[in-house]
Design a protein around this motif. Structure first.
Motif, PDB file in Angstrom:
ATOM      1  N   TRP A  44      39.585  -1.827  -5.791  1.00  0.00           N
ATOM      2  CA  TRP A  44      38.478  -2.594  -5.242  1.00  0.00           C
ATOM      3  C   TRP A  44      38.650  -2.800  -3.745  1.00  0.00           C
ATOM      4  O   TRP A  44      37.688  -2.732  -2.975  1.00  0.00           O
ATOM      5  CB  TRP A  44      38.372  -3.928  -5.975  1.00  0.00           C
ATOM      6  CG  TRP A  44      37.445  -4.914  -5.334  1.00  0.00           C
ATOM      7  CD1 TRP A  44      37.751  -6.150  -4.845  1.00  0.00           C
ATOM      8  CD2 TRP A  44      36.052  -4.756  -5.097  1.00  0.00           C
ATOM      9  NE1 TRP A  44      36.657  -6.770  -4.301  1.00  0.00           N
ATOM     10  CE2 TRP A  44      35.584  -5.930  -4.459  1.00  0.00           C
ATOM     11  CE3 TRP A  44      35.136  -3.742  -5.350  1.00  0.00           C
ATOM     12  CZ2 TRP A  44      34.265  -6.115  -4.084  1.00  0.00           C
ATOM     13  CZ3 TRP A  44      33.814  -3.943  -4.968  1.00  0.00           C
ATOM     14  CH2 TRP A  44      33.390  -5.093  -4.349  1.00  0.00           C
ATOM     15  N   LYS A  45      39.867  -3.023  -3.275  1.00  0.00           N
ATOM     16  CA  LYS A  45      40.113  -3.152  -1.845  1.00  0.00           C
ATOM     17  C   LYS A  45      39.760  -1.856  -1.110  1.00  0.00           C
ATOM     18  O   LYS A  45      39.185  -1.888  -0.009  1.00  0.00           O
ATOM     19  CB  LYS A  45      41.579  -3.502  -1.596  1.00  0.00           C
ATOM     20  CG  LYS A  45      42.008  -4.843  -2.155  1.00  0.00           C
ATOM     21  CD  LYS A  45      43.482  -5.085  -1.892  1.00  0.00           C
ATOM     22  CE  LYS A  45      43.952  -6.407  -2.499  1.00  0.00           C
ATOM     23  NZ  LYS A  45      45.402  -6.642  -2.282  1.00  0.00           N
ATOM     24  N   THR A  46      40.095  -0.740  -1.719  1.00  0.00           N
ATOM     25  CA  THR A  46      39.803   0.560  -1.093  1.00  0.00           C
ATOM     26  C   THR A  46      38.300   0.800  -1.017  1.00  0.00           C
ATOM     27  O   THR A  46      37.787   1.304  -0.002  1.00  0.00           O
ATOM     28  CB  THR A  46      40.479   1.691  -1.882  1.00  0.00           C
ATOM     29  OG1 THR A  46      41.880   1.420  -1.976  1.00  0.00           O
ATOM     30  CG2 THR A  46      40.274   3.021  -1.208  1.00  0.00           C
ATOM     31  N   LEU A  47      37.582   0.443  -2.078  1.00  0.00           N
ATOM     32  CA  LEU A  47      36.137   0.630  -2.083  1.00  0.00           C
ATOM     33  C   LEU A  47      35.471  -0.206  -0.984  1.00  0.00           C
ATOM     34  O   LEU A  47      34.536   0.261  -0.322  1.00  0.00           O
ATOM     35  CB  LEU A  47      35.555   0.272  -3.448  1.00  0.00           C
ATOM     36  CG  LEU A  47      35.908   1.231  -4.601  1.00  0.00           C
ATOM     37  CD1 LEU A  47      35.356   0.704  -5.925  1.00  0.00           C
ATOM     38  CD2 LEU A  47      35.348   2.628  -4.319  1.00  0.00           C
ATOM     39  N   ARG A  48      35.917  -1.403  -0.789  1.00  0.00           N
ATOM     40  CA  ARG A  48      35.325  -2.273   0.230  1.00  0.00           C
ATOM     41  C   ARG A  48      35.548  -1.688   1.619  1.00  0.00           C
ATOM     42  O   ARG A  48      34.660  -1.778   2.472  1.00  0.00           O
ATOM     43  CB  ARG A  48      35.920  -3.673   0.139  1.00  0.00           C
ATOM     44  CG  ARG A  48      35.524  -4.425  -1.121  1.00  0.00           C
ATOM     45  CD  ARG A  48      36.120  -5.803  -1.159  1.00  0.00           C
ATOM     46  NE  ARG A  48      35.638  -6.629  -0.022  1.00  0.00           N
ATOM     47  CZ  ARG A  48      36.052  -7.874   0.197  1.00  0.00           C
ATOM     48  NH1 ARG A  48      36.954  -8.448  -0.597  1.00  0.00           N
ATOM     49  NH2 ARG A  48      35.566  -8.561   1.213  1.00  0.00           N
ATOM     50  N   ARG A  49      36.723  -1.088   1.851  1.00  0.00           N
ATOM     51  CA  ARG A  49      36.987  -0.500   3.172  1.00  0.00           C
ATOM     52  C   ARG A  49      36.137   0.748   3.407  1.00  0.00           C
ATOM     53  O   ARG A  49      35.679   1.003   4.527  1.00  0.00           O
ATOM     54  CB  ARG A  49      38.472  -0.135   3.306  1.00  0.00           C
ATOM     55  CG  ARG A  49      39.404  -1.317   3.403  1.00  0.00           C
ATOM     56  CD  ARG A  49      40.783  -0.868   3.911  1.00  0.00           C
ATOM     57  NE  ARG A  49      41.360   0.165   3.057  1.00  0.00           N
ATOM     58  CZ  ARG A  49      42.189  -0.073   2.048  1.00  0.00           C
ATOM     59  NH1 ARG A  49      42.522  -1.344   1.761  1.00  0.00           N
ATOM     60  NH2 ARG A  49      42.680   0.914   1.341  1.00  0.00           N
ATOM     61  N   SER A  50      35.908   1.533   2.363  1.00  0.00           N
ATOM     62  CA  SER A  50      35.208   2.812   2.523  1.00  0.00           C
ATOM     63  C   SER A  50      33.717   2.712   2.267  1.00  0.00           C
ATOM     64  O   SER A  50      33.005   3.698   2.480  1.00  0.00           O
ATOM     65  CB  SER A  50      35.814   3.844   1.559  1.00  0.00           C
ATOM     66  OG  SER A  50      37.192   4.031   1.791  1.00  0.00           O
TER      67      SER A  50
END
Length: 269
Positions: free
Chosen positions: A255-261
């Motif tokens: 979820w953290k990765t999705l928010r950044r990308s």
């Protein structure tokens, strides 16, 4: 008719003894005493013989001794035929120390995987199929994928691209066709490149180890970050759906990765 002297010479040469009767045979010609004399083996056949003298009928007949056998001169020894000697097998070249020390490389079996290509908005999804078959609407892995799409603010009903059939590897179960890892990578990236030409794409989701290895040329250690795949574009590396279902901590990291990308596929929206 052959001359009598020559005939007797032939018989002597063949070691055949000649005999004359002791008494006159009925109706037989009178005996000739010159036949009782030994005949030389080398007598000339054309020498004239004197006419025989008259012999009384009652004269006894002397038995003629057999002529001595003709001794043939010793034959010269036959030349010895030289038989070809058997060829010695050529010595096999000894392997060098490096070849002897180098172990044989094991034949790597072809990788086995199934990937499904789908489109959600302007994102191309390359997803590992946990069961090897296409997603069904009630599959837990498919339900999780829809949740991820909603969290990323993408359409939660991804559309299959192309003919809808998954990419299954190996292509053939038998045969001499190269189906190793490099061949699998070239095939997967070739299919992706063909699909990307027909659709506008701002990002690629690589979900699962086969997608990372054969589409992005990375391993699972590259998860949770963006990659630049040569010839294809920017991609987001993600773990497999089964791993996400089994590891709640992996969902939080994703979820953290999705928010950044997320701005990447929402540019211009």
């Amino acid at each position: 008719m052959i001359n009598e002297a020559r005939r007797l010479a032939y018989l002597d040469a063949m070691q055949v003894a000649s005999w004359l009767p002791r008494t006159e045979l009925p109706f037989a010609a009178p005996s000739r005493p010159e036949l009782l004399l030994p005949v030389a083996a080398e007598a000339e056949p054309d020498i004239a013989v004197a006419p025989p003298a008259e012999v009384p009928v009652a004269a006894p007949v002397v038995e003629r001794a057999p002529a001595a056998p003709v001794v043939e001169p010793p034959q010269a020894p036959r030349p010895r035929i030289a038989m070809p000697e058997p060829k010695q097998p050529e010595p096999v070249a000894a392997a060098t120390e490096e070849q002897a020390a180098e172990p044989a490389k094991p034949i790597e079996p072809p990788p086995r995987f199934s990937l499904q290509l789908m489109r959600a908005g302007n994102v191309l999804l390359v997803v590992e199929l946990p069961t090897g078959e296409s997603f069904q609407s009630r599959d837990p892995a498919y339900i999780l994928l829809k949740d991820l799409l909603r969290a990323a603010r993408l359409p939660d009903k991804p559309q299959q691209v192309g003919d809808g059939e998954p990419i299954r590897w190996p292509l053939l179960n038998k045969g001499s066709l190269d189906q190793g890892g490099e061949a699998a990578r070239d095939y997967v990236q070739g299919v992706m490149a063909a699909e990307l030409e027909n659709m506008g794409c701002d990002c690629i989701w690589l979900i699962g180890r086969p997608a990372l290895r054969f589409a992005g040329e990375v391993d699972v250690g590259a998860c949770y970050r963006e990659l630049a795949v040569e010839g294809l574009g920017r991609a987001l590396a993600m773990p497999g759906l089964e791993q996400l279902m089994e590891q709640p901590a992996a969902k939080a990291e994703l979820w953290k990765t999705l928010r950044r990308s997320m701005p990447r596929w929402h540019i211009g929206s």
